[in-house]
Design a protein around this motif. Sequence first.
Motif, PDB file in Angstrom:
ATOM      1  N   THR A 186      27.577   8.001  -3.332  1.00 50.83           N
ATOM      2  CA  THR A 186      26.491   7.081  -2.943  1.00 50.83           C
ATOM      3  C   THR A 186      26.979   6.022  -1.965  1.00 50.83           C
ATOM      4  O   THR A 186      26.408   5.842  -0.881  1.00 50.83           O
ATOM      5  CB  THR A 186      25.897   6.406  -4.184  1.00 50.83           C
ATOM      6  OG1 THR A 186      25.411   7.395  -5.081  1.00 50.83           O
ATOM      7  CG2 THR A 186      24.755   5.479  -3.793  1.00 50.83           C
ATOM      8  N   SER A 242      18.755   3.049  -9.141  1.00 48.01           N
ATOM      9  CA  SER A 242      18.275   2.326  -7.971  1.00 48.01           C
ATOM     10  C   SER A 242      19.319   2.305  -6.864  1.00 48.01           C
ATOM     11  O   SER A 242      18.984   2.455  -5.675  1.00 48.01           O
ATOM     12  CB  SER A 242      17.849   0.898  -8.345  1.00 48.01           C
ATOM     13  OG  SER A 242      18.893   0.208  -8.993  1.00 48.01           O
ATOM     14  N   ALA A 276      19.243   5.621  -5.162  1.00 48.93           N
ATOM     15  CA  ALA A 276      18.061   5.790  -4.320  1.00 48.93           C
ATOM     16  C   ALA A 276      18.263   5.171  -2.949  1.00 48.93           C
ATOM     17  O   ALA A 276      17.721   5.666  -1.943  1.00 48.93           O
ATOM     18  CB  ALA A 276      16.843   5.167  -5.008  1.00 48.93           C
ATOM     19  N   TYR A 277      19.045   4.106  -2.877  1.00 47.53           N
ATOM     20  CA  TYR A 277      19.278   3.461  -1.584  1.00 47.53           C
ATOM     21  C   TYR A 277      20.063   4.353  -0.631  1.00 47.53           C
ATOM     22  O   TYR A 277      19.972   4.185   0.599  1.00 47.53           O
ATOM     23  CB  TYR A 277      19.986   2.119  -1.767  1.00 47.53           C
ATOM     24  CG  TYR A 277      19.025   0.966  -1.943  1.00 47.53           C
ATOM     25  CD1 TYR A 277      18.367   0.424  -0.848  1.00 47.53           C
ATOM     26  CD2 TYR A 277      18.788   0.425  -3.203  1.00 47.53           C
ATOM     27  CE1 TYR A 277      17.481  -0.636  -1.005  1.00 47.53           C
ATOM     28  CE2 TYR A 277      17.906  -0.631  -3.370  1.00 47.53           C
ATOM     29  CZ  TYR A 277      17.253  -1.157  -2.265  1.00 47.53           C
ATOM     30  OH  TYR A 277      16.365  -2.201  -2.414  1.00 47.53           O
ATOM     31  N   PHE A 316      19.395   7.402  -0.098  1.00 52.06           N
ATOM     32  CA  PHE A 316      18.339   8.156   0.594  1.00 52.06           C
ATOM     33  C   PHE A 316      17.612   7.273   1.610  1.00 52.06           C
ATOM     34  O   PHE A 316      17.238   7.745   2.685  1.00 52.06           O
ATOM     35  CB  PHE A 316      17.354   8.731  -0.417  1.00 52.06           C
ATOM     36  CG  PHE A 316      17.997   9.603  -1.451  1.00 52.06           C
ATOM     37  CD1 PHE A 316      18.883  10.609  -1.089  1.00 52.06           C
ATOM     38  CD2 PHE A 316      17.731   9.419  -2.803  1.00 52.06           C
ATOM     39  CE1 PHE A 316      19.477  11.414  -2.048  1.00 52.06           C
ATOM     40  CE2 PHE A 316      18.322  10.214  -3.759  1.00 52.06           C
ATOM     41  CZ  PHE A 316      19.194  11.215  -3.381  1.00 52.06           C
ATOM     42  N   LEU A 317      17.426   6.002   1.279  1.00 48.87           N
ATOM     43  CA  LEU A 317      16.768   5.106   2.234  1.00 48.87           C
ATOM     44  C   LEU A 317      17.642   4.904   3.471  1.00 48.87           C
ATOM     45  O   LEU A 317      17.129   4.817   4.597  1.00 48.87           O
ATOM     46  CB  LEU A 317      16.454   3.771   1.571  1.00 48.87           C
ATOM     47  CG  LEU A 317      15.358   3.816   0.494  1.00 48.87           C
ATOM     48  CD1 LEU A 317      15.174   2.445  -0.145  1.00 48.87           C
ATOM     49  CD2 LEU A 317      14.035   4.303   1.077  1.00 48.87           C
ATOM     50  N   TYR A 373      13.995  12.122   2.879  1.00 46.79           N
ATOM     51  CA  TYR A 373      14.862  11.136   2.231  1.00 46.79           C
ATOM     52  C   TYR A 373      14.054   9.998   1.618  1.00 46.79           C
ATOM     53  O   TYR A 373      14.396   9.496   0.542  1.00 46.79           O
ATOM     54  CB  TYR A 373      15.891  10.612   3.227  1.00 46.79           C
ATOM     55  CG  TYR A 373      16.840  11.694   3.697  1.00 46.79           C
ATOM     56  CD1 TYR A 373      17.673  12.333   2.795  1.00 46.79           C
ATOM     57  CD2 TYR A 373      16.866  12.114   5.022  1.00 46.79           C
ATOM     58  CE1 TYR A 373      18.523  13.351   3.202  1.00 46.79           C
ATOM     59  CE2 TYR A 373      17.721  13.125   5.436  1.00 46.79           C
ATOM     60  CZ  TYR A 373      18.545  13.742   4.521  1.00 46.79           C
ATOM     61  OH  TYR A 373      19.378  14.753   4.926  1.00 46.79           O
ATOM     62  N   GLU A 374      12.993   9.591   2.268  1.00 45.78           N
ATOM     63  CA  GLU A 374      12.112   8.602   1.653  1.00 45.78           C
ATOM     64  C   GLU A 374      11.479   9.180   0.388  1.00 45.78           C
ATOM     65  O   GLU A 374      11.376   8.488  -0.639  1.00 45.78           O
ATOM     66  CB  GLU A 374      11.023   8.167   2.630  1.00 45.78           C
ATOM     67  CG  GLU A 374      10.112   7.087   2.061  1.00 45.78           C
ATOM     68  CD  GLU A 374       8.979   6.710   2.992  1.00 45.78           C
ATOM     69  OE1 GLU A 374       8.307   5.706   2.706  1.00 45.78           O
ATOM     70  OE2 GLU A 374       8.758   7.430   3.986  1.00 45.78           O
ATOM     71  N   ALA A 387      13.989   9.062  -2.418  1.00 46.60           N
ATOM     72  CA  ALA A 387      14.133   7.708  -2.947  1.00 46.60           C
ATOM     73  C   ALA A 387      12.979   7.376  -3.893  1.00 46.60           C
ATOM     74  O   ALA A 387      13.178   6.792  -4.968  1.00 46.60           O
ATOM     75  CB  ALA A 387      14.202   6.702  -1.802  1.00 46.60           C
ATOM     76  N   LEU A 389      14.449  -2.314  -5.083  1.00 48.66           N
ATOM     77  CA  LEU A 389      14.150  -0.957  -4.631  1.00 48.66           C
ATOM     78  C   LEU A 389      12.658  -0.747  -4.482  1.00 48.66           C
ATOM     79  O   LEU A 389      12.193  -0.204  -3.463  1.00 48.66           O
ATOM     80  CB  LEU A 389      14.733   0.064  -5.612  1.00 48.66           C
ATOM     81  CG  LEU A 389      14.337   1.520  -5.360  1.00 48.66           C
ATOM     82  CD1 LEU A 389      14.858   2.018  -4.020  1.00 48.66           C
ATOM     83  CD2 LEU A 389      14.843   2.414  -6.505  1.00 48.66           C
ATOM     84  N   LEU A 392      10.662   0.141  -0.968  1.00 51.37           N
ATOM     85  CA  LEU A 392       9.908   1.376  -0.785  1.00 51.37           C
ATOM     86  C   LEU A 392       8.543   1.122  -0.138  1.00 51.37           C
ATOM     87  O   LEU A 392       7.929   2.037   0.406  1.00 51.37           O
ATOM     88  CB  LEU A 392       9.737   2.096  -2.119  1.00 51.37           C
ATOM     89  CG  LEU A 392      10.986   2.835  -2.609  1.00 51.37           C
ATOM     90  CD1 LEU A 392      10.811   3.284  -4.046  1.00 51.37           C
ATOM     91  CD2 LEU A 392      11.301   4.025  -1.711  1.00 51.37           C
ATOM     92  N   ALA A 420       9.988   1.271   3.912  1.00 52.48           N
ATOM     93  CA  ALA A 420      11.284   1.949   3.864  1.00 52.48           C
ATOM     94  C   ALA A 420      12.070   1.813   5.157  1.00 52.48           C
ATOM     95  O   ALA A 420      13.309   1.805   5.151  1.00 52.48           O
ATOM     96  CB  ALA A 420      11.089   3.430   3.530  1.00 52.48           C
TER      97      ALA A 420
END
Length: 314
Positions: free
Chosen positions: A190, A236, A239-240, A242-243, A254-255, A258, A297, A301, A304
């Motif tokens: 990550t 969380s 997930a960042y 992917f952002l 990718y959004e 996330a 997060l 979103l 994004a």
Amino acid sequence: MWAYEFRHVTFLCGRGGVFAVGAVVANLLGDHRRRDFFLDLFLEVAQERALPVGPKEGGFGMSYDLLYGRAGFLWAALFLNKNLGQETVPDDLLMPIVDAVLAGGKAGASDIASCPLMYRWHGTRYLGAANGLAGILQVLLHFPLREESVDDVKGTLRYMMSKRFPHSGNYPSSEGNPRDKLVQWSHGATGMAITLCKASQMFPQDREFRDAAIEAGEVVWKNGLVKKVGLADGISGNAYAFLSLYRLTGERIYEDRARAFAIFPYHNVNKPVGTEHAHVVDYAFSLYQGLAGVACLWFDLVDAENSRFPGYEL
């Protein structure tokens, strides 16, 4: 005594972060007197005599990492300069610290032929974002480096990429560690994905960094949901990654990924944060271990394209 005081210069774990955030918040409120008060306090921290001291002078025992060391102070300064204007914390104050970080990395890598920069934290050569190479390089990538230093940063990234586990593509938590277990911001793919995204933005001609960032993102996705929810080692934070990839590539997948990760804490908001731990109350609502990171997060979103990992991206 010294180690205790040094620990308090950083953005995430020290007074440097308190003063930086205080100055930015006061400025947003239009309270220039209080803004200047916090800026003065931050500039006092910047006078810590260990910050610009390299290994040849002994380094005064100050670490280089993001959480507790010089990189963490530099990030706080970058945060101020982004929000209050360039040269709020002047380059002539920051670049000697950058040079000290680079010199420390060269000294730490003196016994590794193919790695230009390396650091130890409590005797261990960590590769991750919290205490290791990924976090330090993330900060260095924001500064105007000499060509030689740019080559050192690139070479160190390539060295880290060469250390990926062959079957999973994940990154070890530290040099020589054979355990392929951790996929999170603190350790593993990550943090590397986010740092490689930054490297790809800085060096768009070097396609290998973009490809490695995408591959690290695939590791995070295939690993699935982790047990915790926070930024440091939870859902969380993952997930960042992917952002960051969404901003790098513009690809909607990718959004969507996330958002898929963010759904779980949304539907389980009353029972997250690893309640099996005895001290869960201490960090249940914190930024990096608890629900505050999850809230960041969810806010990111909404927009994004302008998302940033709190305390890591600018």
